[in-house]
Design an enzyme around this catalytic site. Structure first.
Site, PDB file in Angstrom:
ATOM      1  N   SER A  67     -42.488   0.875  22.146  1.00 52.79           N
ATOM      2  CA  SER A  67     -42.739  -0.666  21.888  1.00 52.79           C
ATOM      3  C   SER A  67     -43.557  -0.665  20.896  1.00 52.79           C
ATOM      4  O   SER A  67     -44.676  -0.078  20.508  1.00 52.79           O
ATOM      5  CB  SER A  67     -43.107  -1.263  23.105  1.00 52.79           C
ATOM      6  OG  SER A  67     -43.873  -2.478  22.948  1.00 52.79           O
ATOM      7  N   HIS A 121     -26.636  -3.160  48.068  1.00 50.35           N
ATOM      8  CA  HIS A 121     -26.995  -4.380  47.669  1.00 50.35           C
ATOM      9  C   HIS A 121     -28.606  -4.690  47.141  1.00 50.35           C
ATOM     10  O   HIS A 121     -29.045  -5.649  47.185  1.00 50.35           O
ATOM     11  CB  HIS A 121     -27.158  -5.065  48.929  1.00 50.35           C
ATOM     12  CG  HIS A 121     -25.865  -4.906  50.007  1.00 50.35           C
ATOM     13  ND1 HIS A 121     -24.921  -5.968  49.725  1.00 50.35           N
ATOM     14  CD2 HIS A 121     -25.734  -4.080  50.819  1.00 50.35           C
ATOM     15  CE1 HIS A 121     -23.957  -5.495  50.824  1.00 50.35           C
ATOM     16  NE2 HIS A 121     -24.492  -4.465  51.444  1.00 50.35           N
ATOM     17  N   ASP A 166       0.779  -1.070  -0.011  1.00 48.50           N
ATOM     18  CA  ASP A 166       0.008  -0.066   0.023  1.00 48.50           C
ATOM     19  C   ASP A 166       0.892   1.202   0.014  1.00 48.50           C
ATOM     20  O   ASP A 166       0.560   2.306  -0.749  1.00 48.50           O
ATOM     21  CB  ASP A 166      -0.833   0.044   1.276  1.00 48.50           C
ATOM     22  CG  ASP A 166      -0.315  -0.349   2.340  1.00 48.50           C
ATOM     23  OD1 ASP A 166       0.981  -0.522   2.622  1.00 48.50           O
ATOM     24  OD2 ASP A 166      -0.806   0.105   3.488  1.00 48.50           O
ATOM     25  N   ARG A 172       9.783  -6.425  14.399  1.00 47.53           N
ATOM     26  CA  ARG A 172       8.346  -6.037  14.219  1.00 47.53           C
ATOM     27  C   ARG A 172       8.070  -7.464  13.228  1.00 47.53           C
ATOM     28  O   ARG A 172       8.574  -8.184  12.692  1.00 47.53           O
ATOM     29  CB  ARG A 172       8.005  -4.819  13.446  1.00 47.53           C
ATOM     30  CG  ARG A 172       7.766  -4.576  11.912  1.00 47.53           C
ATOM     31  CD  ARG A 172       6.824  -5.144  11.190  1.00 47.53           C
ATOM     32  NE  ARG A 172       5.247  -4.873  11.636  1.00 47.53           N
ATOM     33  CZ  ARG A 172       4.834  -3.649  10.801  1.00 47.53           C
ATOM     34  NH1 ARG A 172       5.332  -3.346   9.839  1.00 47.53           N
ATOM     35  NH2 ARG A 172       3.360  -3.577  11.348  1.00 47.53           N
TER      36      ARG A 172
END
Length: 486
Positions: A289, A157, A85, A329
């Site tokens: 809905s 809780h 590229d 790399r």
């Protein structure tokens, strides 16, 4: 012939994100940034005495920095032919700037443009993310101040606990977003000090040392010049062919933490909507809905949770990519980074649009909140009542037993008969409590159960948030409520 309707569309791109963020990671910006980096390199090499690079060649490069539509086709044909590229775009740029064709990319490796460009994109995307997060923090701060002393049920809780206020709860969200902001600012500053710069094929700068005939000072000056031209504070001293993928890990970790906060905040709003205490914005013609016309579903907060969950899962991609790199790399990082880095920021951008839209239009149903407080407050007030009776000389154990019996009776009425909490009425009708009845109203005033909630909210806004708003005043000047595409 296939159209956009016949091919997969990434919903981040087609449904959820801003044009600004999409442009940062767009092909035009990517390849135009590559060209700008080639300009920086040519300029710096010329400034350091390489006469082969002429002012006319540099000007031609500058005149064609922005890649044009037809050039994408040229580059695509060349990439298919060369399977590379960067070299395809070197060729395409050379066609547009023939006087510079022989010096484009002189001494550089492909990662000079790909990696330095990625760092530019990370920097710019972080800047955009930060500015949008500041707007959300400002909006939520206005909300917190407005409702700083409105008592509501607190929960631990998942059960009703000591009262808080609507504003105090919002301050928890703000506190977490301020932490996200600091994380993102830190990573933006780290990126500014992490430019790859001009390092050559394996990070040795050998090609540039050859170009400058062994002059180490000029090679170092070249690295510094290009770094400054690109708007970075420093380049890394030592890199491999690429910049360290640990940079990606740190940046995406900051975004991932923001994703966690988004899911947490969205979940809180959904719970409060379930209680009918708070609702997110609901438009005039919005449908909750398809089957149940009365519903006002918290779909924006649900989407926020969904995208936040996706965002904090991107951290695994960059962690594994960094850990999997070999020596100087390996290319197994390339394809995944093309997906993970842009989509992480697009996902964060989508979350910010939702947070902006939701926080600006939150609806507080005060009557429902009051009703729910009154349902639970008599139980919470028992400690105040016990203390008041003890102050008149009664035995704490004796008072506790009297309150315990009445509380269980009232609890049975609420749980087994579905009726309102009548504990206070039972107390009023029991002679034992006659001495504190004149004070019963004050002992059960919700505002006496919220502690320092208003003061905590005010301190947070006047210190932490005020500092942020001062530092980012320009981002807030033209801030607008984000509109959702869908």
């Amino acid at each position: 012939m296939a159209t956009d309707y016949d091919t997969y569309q990434n919903p981040l791109n087609s449904r959820y994100c801003s044009e600004q963020m999409k442009y940062i990671f767009s092909p035009r910006n990517r390849f135009s940034t590559w060209r700008q980096l080639w300009v920086y390199l040519a300029e710096a090499e010329h400034e350091l005495g390489l006469e082969k690079i002429t002012p006319a060649a540099i000007q031609q490069l500058k005149d064609h920095v922005k890649i044009q539509d037809d050039e994408f086709k040229t580059a695509a044909v060349e990439e298919k032919r060369r399977r590379h590229d960067v070299m395809a775009h070197v060729h395409t740029y050379g066609v547009a700037a023939p006087d510079a064709a022989g010096i484009i990319h002189w001494g550089a490796t492909s990662c000079y443009v790909t990696d330095n460009a990625d760092l530019i994109f990370l920097r710019d995307a972080l800047d955009l993310t930060i500015s949008k997060l500041v707007v959300v923090i400002s909006q939520l701060s206005d909300f917190a101040i407005k409702y700083k002393d409105l008592p509501c049920l607190g929960y631990t809780h998942g059960q009703p606990a000591q009262l808080v206020t609507v504003g105090k709860r919002a301050s928890l969200w703000i506190t977490d977003l301020l932490r996200n902001l600091r994380n993102l600012e830190h990573q933006r500053d780290e990126v500014l000090r992490s430019f790859r710069g001009v390092k050559g094929t394996t990070g040795t700068q050998a090609s540039f040392l050859a170009i400058f005939e062994g002059d180490h000072a000029k090679v170092e000056a070249l690295d510094e010049l290009v770094t400054k031209k690109a708007g970075f504070e420093e380049a890394e001293i030592s890199t491999s062919q690429t910049y360290s993928r640990l940079v990606d890990v740190d940046v995406i970790h900051a975004l991932s933490a923001f994703g966690c906060a988004c899911e947490r905040i969205g979940g809180d709003i959904r719970h409060l909507a379930m209680f009918k205490e708070i609702e997110e914005p609901f438009e005039k013609d919005q449908i909750g809905s398809s089957a149940m016309a009365y519903k006002r579903n918290p779909m924006r907060s649900e989407r926020l949770c969904s995208l936040g969950r996706k965002l904090h899962n991107f951290s695994a991609d960059v962690e594994q990519t960094y850990a999997s790199q070999w020596l100087e790399r390996s290319l197994d990082d390339s394809a995944i980074r093309r997906i993970s880095l842009p989509e992480s920021f697009l996902c964060a951008d989508a979350c910010l649009i939702l947070l902006n839209n939701i926080s600006d239009g939150l609806v507080v149903n005060e009557a429902v909140i009051k009703q729910r407080v009154e349902q639970e407050l008599p139980f919470m007030a028992t400690e105040n009542i016990i203390m008041a009776l003890v102050a008149t000389g009664s035995s704490r154990q004796e008072v506790h037993e009297e309150i315990r019996v009445l509380s269980h009776e009232a609890g049975a009425v609420v749980k087994q008969q579905g009726k309102p909490n009548d504990l206070l009425e039972r107390i009023r009708n029991t002679p034992y409590f006659a001495s504190i009845l004149p004070d019963l109203e004050s002992l059960t005033d919700p505002k006496t159960f919220i502690g320092r909630c208003p003061e905590i909210v005010e301190k947070l806004i006047k210190t932490k948030v005020a500092d942020v708003k001062s530092r980012y005043a320009s981002a807030l000047v033209n801030a607008q409520v984000a509109e959702l595409h869908v």
